[in-house]
Design an enzyme around this catalytic site. Structure first.
Site, short mmCIF file in Angstrom:
data_model
loop_
_atom_site.label_atom_id
_atom_site.label_comp_id
_atom_site.label_asym_id
_atom_site.label_seq_id
_atom_site.Cartn_x
_atom_site.Cartn_y
_atom_site.Cartn_z
CB SER A 136 -4.00 -3.52 -0.51
OG SER A 136 -3.33 -3.38 -1.75
CE1 TYR A 149 0.78 -6.39 1.40
CE2 TYR A 149 -0.10 -5.95 -0.78
CZ TYR A 149 0.15 -5.54 0.51
OH TYR A 149 -0.23 -4.28 0.92
#
Ligand code: NDP
Length: 244
Positions: A136, A149
């Protein structure tokens, strides 16, 4: 069409979003597929040719190994892994239930390692193969309420680079795909409603345009279909309007 007949490709988290879009794209280009997720009905509903669908949680190492053995018996050795399964549970560290950190670390980090474990020995023995880890922009940058995260995705970035170095002498490629915000079910898992609402407001503030899963799938296809001697080390993509 790819220049050569593609080999068996394993996609984890293929029941929705980026994984499902990648499965559809690769199937349309003749790839035999092993699709894994917990929601078997969603995998089977894709109804793709030359495809084995199996229910498997990426935290279950034995389930991954069993699924790979079954698929290899049918389609031949795994040529590529798209290590895509992931969860995002957002929250501030002060407020978030640490169980949510555990779940993200288990799926996003240990799940990625388990996927690698299921295929890497064979790839090294055959001196060919490709591992695509889906990370990501959160693997390079930081965002509000993303601490745990971001930690998992920075881990995916770091382990992918180290893995690439380790596998390079064995002629096995490691590619990192790092998307920005993408229109999938990922946001729906966050339990904090205020953060979910904040995401919708942020999306509106950048004009409502974020990546579509098919666009990320295309970047995965691009990396897979380069000749084996070309390794796309990292590909970061995001909506043009996404500033960070
Ligand atoms: P989705 O929520 O649509 O898809 C996530 C997939 O992961 C599902 O197929 C889900 O299947 C699977 N999954 C979740 N937990 C497990 C588990 N324990 N075992 C096996 N499979 C699991 O989200 P995306 O398509 O967006 O997510 C795919 C990847 O892309 C993730 O790694 C995510 O971090 C990354 N990403 C997404 C971005 C976005 O904005 N959407 C941006 C950047 C990266 P099931 O529930 O059936 O098990």
């Amino acid at each position: 069409m790819p220049q050569r007949t593609p080999g068996l490709t394993l996609i984890t988290g293929a029941s929705s979003g980026i994984g499902a879009a990648t499965a559809r794209l690769l199937a349309s280009r003749g790839y035999p597929l092993l699709l894994l997720a917990r929601r078997l009905d969603r995998l089977e509903a894709l109804d793709l040719p030359n495809t084995l669908c199996r229910e498997a949680d990426v935290t279950d190492r034995a389930a991954l190994l069993a699924a790979v053995a079954e698929a290899e018996a049918r389609f031949g050795p795994v040529e590529s892994l798209v290590n895509n399964a992931g969860v995002m549970l957002l929250g501030t560290v002060a407020e978030q239930d640490p169980e949510e950190w555990d779940r993200m670390l288990d799926v996003n980090v240990k799940g990625v390692l388990n996927g690698i474990h299921a295929v890497v020995k064979g790839m090294v023995e055959r001196r060919r193969g490709t591992i695509v880890n889906v990370s990501s922009t959160s693997g390079r940058k930081t965002y509000p309420s993303h601490v745990a995260y971001v930690g998992t995705k920075h881990a995916v970035h770091a382990l992918s680079e180290n893995l690439r170095e380790e596998l390079a002498p064995h002629n096995v490629r490691v590619t990192l795909i790092a998307p920005g915000a993408c229109n999938t079910e990922l946001q729906s898992v966050t339990t904090n409603e205020a953060i979910k609402q904040g995401f919708e407001e942020w999306k509106a503030s950048i004009g409502g345009v974020i990546l579509q899963p098919e666009e990320v799938a295309e970047s995965i296809r691009f990396a897979l279909e380069m000749p084996q001697h070309v390794c796309i080390r990292e590909l970061m993509l995001a909506s043009t309007n996404q500033p960070v």
